[in-house]
Design an enzyme around this catalytic site. Structure first.
Site, PDB file in Angstrom:
ATOM      1  N   ARG A  23      -7.577 -35.524  -4.985  1.00  0.00           N
ATOM      2  CA  ARG A  23      -7.049 -34.881  -6.045  1.00  0.00           C
ATOM      3  C   ARG A  23      -6.340 -33.453  -5.549  1.00  0.00           C
ATOM      4  O   ARG A  23      -5.349 -32.878  -6.201  1.00  0.00           O
ATOM      5  CB  ARG A  23      -8.369 -34.159  -6.805  1.00  0.00           C
ATOM      6  N   GLU A  28     -13.430 -21.867  -0.574  1.00  0.00           N
ATOM      7  CA  GLU A  28     -13.715 -20.359  -1.195  1.00  0.00           C
ATOM      8  C   GLU A  28     -12.934 -19.337  -0.706  1.00  0.00           C
ATOM      9  O   GLU A  28     -12.695 -19.283   0.500  1.00  0.00           O
ATOM     10  CB  GLU A  28     -15.123 -19.974  -0.778  1.00  0.00           C
ATOM     11  N   GLN A  46      -9.682  -3.822  -6.374  1.00  0.00           N
ATOM     12  CA  GLN A  46      -8.219  -4.405  -6.953  1.00  0.00           C
ATOM     13  C   GLN A  46      -7.489  -5.456  -6.117  1.00  0.00           C
ATOM     14  O   GLN A  46      -7.766  -5.639  -4.950  1.00  0.00           O
ATOM     15  CB  GLN A  46      -7.337  -2.994  -6.865  1.00  0.00           C
ATOM     16  N   ASN A  48      -3.789  -7.460  -5.612  1.00  0.00           N
ATOM     17  CA  ASN A  48      -2.313  -7.181  -5.912  1.00  0.00           C
ATOM     18  C   ASN A  48      -1.608  -8.662  -5.494  1.00  0.00           C
ATOM     19  O   ASN A  48      -2.055  -9.459  -4.550  1.00  0.00           O
ATOM     20  CB  ASN A  48      -1.619  -6.232  -5.242  1.00  0.00           C
ATOM     21  N   ARG A  58       7.909  -5.724   4.256  1.00  0.00           N
ATOM     22  CA  ARG A  58       7.235  -4.801   3.440  1.00  0.00           C
ATOM     23  C   ARG A  58       6.180  -3.917   4.412  1.00  0.00           C
ATOM     24  O   ARG A  58       5.328  -4.419   5.011  1.00  0.00           O
ATOM     25  CB  ARG A  58       6.412  -5.390   2.480  1.00  0.00           C
ATOM     26  N   HIS A  61       2.516   0.440   5.963  1.00  0.00           N
ATOM     27  CA  HIS A  61       1.875   1.227   4.569  1.00  0.00           C
ATOM     28  C   HIS A  61       0.534   1.756   5.065  1.00  0.00           C
ATOM     29  O   HIS A  61      -0.177   0.989   5.664  1.00  0.00           O
ATOM     30  CB  HIS A  61       1.727   0.505   3.402  1.00  0.00           C
ATOM     31  N   LYS A  70      -7.689  -3.749   3.296  1.00  0.00           N
ATOM     32  CA  LYS A  70      -6.940  -4.704   2.699  1.00  0.00           C
ATOM     33  C   LYS A  70      -7.314  -6.274   3.121  1.00  0.00           C
ATOM     34  O   LYS A  70      -7.329  -6.357   4.544  1.00  0.00           O
ATOM     35  CB  LYS A  70      -5.402  -4.745   2.652  1.00  0.00           C
ATOM     36  N   HIS A 117      -0.514  -1.344   7.721  1.00  0.00           N
ATOM     37  CA  HIS A 117      -0.161  -2.737   7.400  1.00  0.00           C
ATOM     38  C   HIS A 117       1.246  -3.061   6.984  1.00  0.00           C
ATOM     39  O   HIS A 117       1.739  -2.137   6.262  1.00  0.00           O
ATOM     40  CB  HIS A 117      -1.005  -3.138   6.399  1.00  0.00           C
ATOM     41  N   TYR A 130      -3.329  -9.674  -1.901  1.00  0.00           N
ATOM     42  CA  TYR A 130      -4.377  -9.181  -1.295  1.00  0.00           C
ATOM     43  C   TYR A 130      -5.123  -8.071  -2.008  1.00  0.00           C
ATOM     44  O   TYR A 130      -4.869  -7.631  -3.081  1.00  0.00           O
ATOM     45  CB  TYR A 130      -3.388  -8.225  -0.228  1.00  0.00           C
ATOM     46  N   LYS A 165      12.339   3.188   0.051  1.00  0.00           N
ATOM     47  CA  LYS A 165      11.356   4.124   0.587  1.00  0.00           C
ATOM     48  C   LYS A 165      10.813   3.578   2.094  1.00  0.00           C
ATOM     49  O   LYS A 165      10.708   4.534   2.867  1.00  0.00           O
ATOM     50  CB  LYS A 165      10.275   3.877  -0.486  1.00  0.00           C
ATOM     51  N   ASP A 166      10.641   2.339   2.267  1.00  0.00           N
ATOM     52  CA  ASP A 166      10.287   1.871   3.692  1.00  0.00           C
ATOM     53  C   ASP A 166      11.228   2.236   4.606  1.00  0.00           C
ATOM     54  O   ASP A 166      10.834   2.606   5.735  1.00  0.00           O
ATOM     55  CB  ASP A 166       9.980   0.227   3.565  1.00  0.00           C
TER      56      ASP A 166
END
Ligand code: NAP
Lengths: 183, 303
Positions: A23, A28, A46, A48, A58, A61, A70, A117, A130, A165-166
């Site tokens: 299938r 997990e 949280q 994202n 990216r 940060h 994270k 990261h 994440y 910004k980065d």
């Protein structure tokens, strides 16, 4: 589920056991107790999702104060994922480690609190999901410049696509407000 | 940008601000200019209150502490006017859904690059003024307001203090003039900068899309020594003949022992591909504009 240590103490790569059949497959993607058994005490509050084009970078940060751990996973595509120790007084201050994450092996990278990261998209596009141990505080987002000469990450590109910004991130050595290293 | 009815201009007496003041009427009938007397940006706690009274939809911040050498000595003041006040303005803009246009500079870069600077190159300022202007950009971006940062390089104007005028003044006083020949940039006329700013704003309003950071400059490149030669050349005998001596910037700093001179980037050229693409026009060469301005620049120093 296997845990692979990296040459930085703290971060690690988690390799899930994937069950394939006619299938499709199943695994997990998050199990608090299983992680605890491997001494990873992670409290998720949280999650994202980010979709990016090829060559998008990216990062790097951190959230400070209100540190954020994270757990990074790739749903689609392939990324070069980087974690940097940015804890003041840490013996590994400024040391980085890069791993490839993709949707084939479905490994995850654990970025503990106090680590910076960032990632670069290697495939045509990538979907990155994440989980975070602290919610997002927009005003506490701090960028470290991706090509900081002191950290000296060997990115597989010279000209990544960045957010404005980065592109204005700080050099690590010039930053005053950084997480502290605790023994 | 949503529709804009009210525009607030800060820095209305400056090189760029004084031209914007005249031209902003073509965008809106309600333009408010706050002078330094009406709103002193050093009084940080009054900034939001004063802006509140007018409730602008667009703020153009053409103010600033712009004396680069002075900034080294007067750091606190420079930081207040260039960084802290910008944060207040940007925070107000975010809280009130106002669009912010802010001028920045090529001095956020270290100048150690061969080619003109692009919008997303790595910033690394080498003087205090540049450090403050970079911090201001970061404050604007972190405020989460809608913004447009326009990065400039060498600005001159018929009014105010600037490089061509300094040369003209020196020519009138001295026989020998030492000029740096290893720093390159593009001399940009303040009126040209303000006209182009208006063009960009009109396009943003029409298209409802906006770039966040844009380099704004004419085309072309020159160093200070060659610029002085041009000034003499274009003066058509209105300036007396003097000896121009090229020296490099290290030497220049050494012979100028009387005042502390801030280090300046060797390369102050801005890559304007993004600007030309956005406006869909080619920028003129700086010299074509300069030729037209030079008589007034000289005349203003006749007395
Ligand atoms: N000039 C350049 O070569 C250059 C290059 C790159 C970027 N920029 C940037 O472009 C912008 C405008 O430059 P410009 O050459 O037009 O500047 P300018 O001629 O020096 O004018 C600065 C303006 O700011 C006002 N100002 C100064 N301190 C103030 C305070 N405490 N409170 C309120 N207003 C104050 C001045 O008012 P008063 O006249 O009353 O003092 C003046 O209107 C600045 O952000 C600058 O950093 C300039």
């Amino acid at each position: 589920m296997k845990i692979k240590k990296l040459n930085l103490s703290g971060p690690c790569v988690i390799e899930p056991k994937i069950f394939y059949d006619d299938r499709g497959f199943f695994f997990e993607s998050w199990n608090k107790d299983e992680y605890l058994k491997k001494k990873l005490n992670i409290k998720i509050v949280q999650e994202n999702f980010a979709h990016s084009k090829k060559n998008v970078l990216r990062g790097l940060h951190i959230q400070y104060p209100k540190l954020q751990g994270k757990l990074i996973s790739v749903m689609n595509g392939r990324i070069f994922d980087v974690v940097v120790d940015v804890r003041k007084n840490s013996p590994a201050f400024g040391k980085w480690c890069g791993v490839i994450l993709d949707s084939k092996k479905k490994k995850s990278l654990w970025v503990p609190e106090g680590f910076g990261h960032g990632y670069l998209v290697l495939s045509k596009s990538a979907d990155v999901m994440y989980k975070c141990t602290c919610k997002y505080y927009p005003k506490n987002q701090v960028e470290i410049i991706w090509n900081d000469p002191f950290i000296n990450i060997k990115w597989p590109t010279k000209k990544p696509i960045l957010s404005q910004k980065d592109s204005l991130g700080y050099e690590l050595k010039k930053m005053k407000n950084l997480p502290r290293w605790k023994k | 940008m949503e529709k804009i009815n009210k525009i607030l201009l800060l820095g209305q007496s400056g090189q760029i601000g004084s031209h914007l003041k005249k031209k902003l009427k073509t965008i809106s009938k309600q333009v408010k200019c706050l002078s330094k007397k009406e709103l002193n940006l050093e009084k940080l706690s009054s900034i939001k209150k004063k802006i509140d009274r007018f409730q602008p939809h667009l703020i153009i911040n053409a103010s600033g502490f712009t004396e680069v050498d002075e900034a080294e000595k007067n750091r606190k003041k420079c930081f207040k006017i260039n960084v802290s006040s910008t944060k207040e303005i940007a925070d107000w803009a975010f809280e009130n859904e106002c669009f912010l246009v802010h001028y920045s500079t090529v001095y956020i870069f270290d100048g150690k690059k061969k080619n003109p600077w692009r919008e997303k190159d790595k910033a690394n300022p080498i003087n205090y003024y540049g450090k403050c202007k970079l911090e201001a950009e970061r404050e604007i971006i972190s405020s989460k307001c809608s913004y447009l940062i326009l990065r400039l390089n060498w600005i001159y104007n018929e009014k105010g203090e600037n490089f061509p005028k300094k040369i003209i003044r020196t020519i009138k006083k001295k026989k020998k003039i030492f000029l740096v020949n290893n720093q390159i940039g593009t001399p940009n006329d303040a009126e040209f900068i303000s006209t182009t700013t208006i063009r960009i704003l009109k396009k943003i309003i029409r298209k409802k899309i906006n770039p966040k950071v844009l380099n704004l400059s004419a085309r072309g490149s020159i160093n200070y020594f060659n610029l002085a030669q041009k000034i003499l050349e274009y003066s058509q005998g209105k300036l007396r003949k003097v000896e121009l001596i090229p020296i490099n910037s290290n030497m220049y700093t050494k012979i100028n022992t009387r005042q502390k001179i801030a280090e300046r980037p060797l390369n102050s050229l801005l890559n304007i591909n993004k600007l030309e693409k956005f406006l869909n026009i080619q920028m003129p060469n700086w010299e074509n504009i300069f030729i037209k301005k030079i008589p007034t620049l000289i005349r203003n120093y006749k007395k």
